[in-house]
Write a protein that holds these residues in place. Structure first.
Motif, PDB file in Angstrom:
ATOM      1  N   CYS A   1      79.177  25.945 -66.035  1.00 20.42           N
ATOM      2  CA  CYS A   1      78.797  24.842 -65.165  1.00 20.42           C
ATOM      3  C   CYS A   1      77.363  24.401 -65.440  1.00 20.42           C
ATOM      4  O   CYS A   1      76.437  25.221 -65.395  1.00 20.42           O
ATOM      5  N   PRO A   2      77.132  23.108 -65.706  1.00 21.19           N
ATOM      6  CA  PRO A   2      75.776  22.624 -65.974  1.00 21.19           C
ATOM      7  C   PRO A   2      74.987  22.324 -64.709  1.00 21.19           C
ATOM      8  O   PRO A   2      73.816  21.978 -64.778  1.00 21.19           O
ATOM      9  N   PHE A   3      75.642  22.425 -63.542  1.00 25.40           N
ATOM     10  CA  PHE A   3      74.984  22.044 -62.297  1.00 25.40           C
ATOM     11  C   PHE A   3      73.962  23.091 -61.860  1.00 25.40           C
ATOM     12  O   PHE A   3      73.954  24.219 -62.316  1.00 25.40           O
ATOM     13  N   ALA A   4      73.107  22.660 -60.946  1.00 27.14           N
ATOM     14  CA  ALA A   4      72.074  23.538 -60.417  1.00 27.14           C
ATOM     15  C   ALA A   4      72.699  24.731 -59.704  1.00 27.14           C
ATOM     16  O   ALA A   4      73.789  24.630 -59.152  1.00 27.14           O
ATOM     17  N   LYS A   5      72.016  25.842 -59.723  1.00 27.27           N
ATOM     18  CA  LYS A   5      72.487  27.047 -59.052  1.00 27.27           C
ATOM     19  C   LYS A   5      71.421  27.513 -58.057  1.00 27.27           C
ATOM     20  O   LYS A   5      70.278  27.748 -58.439  1.00 27.27           O
ATOM     21  N   ARG A   6      71.802  27.579 -56.802  1.00 28.54           N
ATOM     22  CA  ARG A   6      70.901  28.168 -55.834  1.00 28.54           C
ATOM     23  C   ARG A   6      71.689  28.507 -54.577  1.00 28.54           C
ATOM     24  O   ARG A   6      72.793  27.991 -54.356  1.00 28.54           O
ATOM     25  N   ARG A   7      71.156  29.364 -53.784  1.00 26.64           N
ATOM     26  CA  ARG A   7      71.729  29.661 -52.478  1.00 26.64           C
ATOM     27  C   ARG A   7      70.907  28.889 -51.453  1.00 26.64           C
ATOM     28  O   ARG A   7      69.734  29.201 -51.230  1.00 26.64           O
ATOM     29  N   ASP A   8      71.493  27.862 -50.872  1.00 26.36           N
ATOM     30  CA  ASP A   8      70.751  27.020 -49.936  1.00 26.36           C
ATOM     31  C   ASP A   8      70.366  27.804 -48.689  1.00 26.36           C
ATOM     32  O   ASP A   8      71.173  28.550 -48.121  1.00 26.36           O
ATOM     33  N   THR A   9      69.137  27.628 -48.257  1.00 32.93           N
ATOM     34  CA  THR A   9      68.682  28.225 -47.011  1.00 32.93           C
ATOM     35  C   THR A   9      69.241  27.431 -45.829  1.00 32.93           C
ATOM     36  O   THR A   9      69.771  26.328 -45.997  1.00 32.93           O
ATOM     37  N   THR A  10      69.102  27.982 -44.653  1.00 29.96           N
ATOM     38  CA  THR A  10      69.531  27.260 -43.458  1.00 29.96           C
ATOM     39  C   THR A  10      68.812  25.923 -43.352  1.00 29.96           C
ATOM     40  O   THR A  10      69.425  24.900 -43.016  1.00 29.96           O
ATOM     41  N   ALA A  11      67.534  25.902 -43.648  1.00 25.68           N
ATOM     42  CA  ALA A  11      66.764  24.662 -43.582  1.00 25.68           C
ATOM     43  C   ALA A  11      67.266  23.647 -44.609  1.00 25.68           C
ATOM     44  O   ALA A  11      67.349  22.441 -44.329  1.00 25.68           O
ATOM     45  N   GLN A  12      67.613  24.121 -45.806  1.00 25.63           N
ATOM     46  CA  GLN A  12      68.117  23.216 -46.833  1.00 25.63           C
ATOM     47  C   GLN A  12      69.481  22.644 -46.440  1.00 25.63           C
ATOM     48  O   GLN A  12      69.772  21.472 -46.688  1.00 25.63           O
ATOM     49  N   LEU A  13      70.319  23.473 -45.832  1.00 22.38           N
ATOM     50  CA  LEU A  13      71.620  22.981 -45.376  1.00 22.38           C
ATOM     51  C   LEU A  13      71.456  21.953 -44.267  1.00 22.38           C
ATOM     52  O   LEU A  13      72.180  20.947 -44.224  1.00 22.38           O
ATOM     53  N   ARG A  14      70.519  22.183 -43.368  1.00 21.43           N
ATOM     54  CA  ARG A  14      70.262  21.204 -42.312  1.00 21.43           C
ATOM     55  C   ARG A  14      69.776  19.890 -42.906  1.00 21.43           C
ATOM     56  O   ARG A  14      70.164  18.801 -42.456  1.00 21.43           O
ATOM     57  N   ALA A  15      68.911  19.974 -43.904  1.00 19.70           N
ATOM     58  CA  ALA A  15      68.414  18.769 -44.552  1.00 19.70           C
ATOM     59  C   ALA A  15      69.546  18.019 -45.250  1.00 19.70           C
ATOM     60  O   ALA A  15      69.610  16.778 -45.213  1.00 19.70           O
TER      61      ALA A  15
END
Length: 297
Positions: free
Chosen positions: A21-35
């Motif tokens: 997969c060429p897409f970005a990899k990260r585990r979104d934080t609660t704040a990132q999910l809210r955003a």
């Protein structure tokens, strides 16, 4: 006017971890999910109030449909009379009961099967559920050699009217024999096999097709960084006009499908966003041979 919008917010987390997969990899934080939720809801409000006839494709870096706000947004937008299509790219790992709340004449799914990330039978059962619900969808696989037998199996098991697409693996060169095997499953694979020369060629992006991020920044497509303005203050409108592609090549379906030099708007008429051809391509699928039997006498 008729306007196609590709939306990609800040969501980057995915429940799969495909090595190709060429897409970005990260585990979104609660704040990132809210955003991400706030950005999506803002975009949905804009879409709901737009005076244009809209076709919307959601192309998140991560998996959107495991998030309730994506499911709710797609279902709600599908009922609005000025929205011609609302589609999303998905690995289909989410539950499917939410689809009962959507308008199946407007909603569509672009589904990708990722071997090694989910059991085959589970993925197939969800595809059959989509068919039973009358939900428009295409199904596809990345064209790696280790996926070929499962792709053949999938083609044999899917309803005949469901289009199975094959994406050329990024950076992979296909010898003719290898390409023929994939083309036997997907007659449109030759469009994916090689990057398309695009420099100076007319493209619908930037005129009737735009890309929007979570901040509302408008670009002609996901692959050209130049900004055209902002969606929410309307500044992008003055920049919409016919324009040539500034890149040397275009190698992603969601980009080259809009090139005016290719016939793909006719090939996918009525299904450009969800990657469903107007007519089901005839396939020359080889019979499925279980991996354990390959090479057996």
């Amino acid at each position: 006017m008729d306007l196609t919008v590709l939306y990609r917010g800040p969501l980057a987390s995915c429940d799969y971890d495909c090595p190709y997969c060429p897409f970005a990899k990260r585990r979104d934080t609660t704040a990132q999910l809210r955003a991400d939720r706030a950005a999506l809801e803002r975009f949905a409000r804009w879409a709901a109030g737009s005076e244009d006839r809209l076709s919307l494709l959601f192309t998140p870096w991560g998996e959107g449909l495991v998030r309730s706000w994506y499911r709710r947004t797609l279902a709600e937008l599908s009922h609005l009379p000025h929205i011609r299509r609302v589609a999303v790219q998905t690995n289909l790992s989410c539950r499917t009961d939410w689809l009962a709340e959507a308008d199946p004449d407007t909603l569509a799914l672009w589904c990708t099967y990722h071997p090694g990330q989910t059991p085959y039978d589970r993925f197939l059962a969800k595809c059959r559920d989509l068919a039973d619900r009358g939900v428009r969808h295409s199904v596809g696989v990345v064209g790696l050699a280790e996926h070929l037998e499962l792709a053949r199996r999938l083609r044999a098991d899917l309803p005949s009217h469901v289009y199975l697409w094959i994406n050329a693996a990024e950076g992979h060169t296909y010898e003719d024999g290898e390409a023929d095997a994939w083309t036997a499953l997907d007659p449109l694979f030759p469009y994916s096999r090689h990057p398309h020369a695009s420099a100076g060629l007319p493209c619908r992006t930037g005129e009737s097709v735009i890309s929007v991020d979570g901040e509302g920044t408008v670009r002609r497509c996901h692959f050209v960084p130049a900004e055209l303005g902002n969606l929410y203050d309307g500044s992008y409108r003055a920049a919409l006009r016919p324009r040539a592609c500034p890149l040397a090549v275009c190698d992603c379906h969601i980009g080259y499908v809009h090139l005016e030099t290719l016939p793909l708007y006719d090939v996918y008429a009525g299904g450009v966003l969800e990657r469903i051809p107007a007519a089901t391509p005839p396939v020359r699928a080889l019979p499925f041979v279980p991996a354990a039997d390959v090479g057996a006498p």
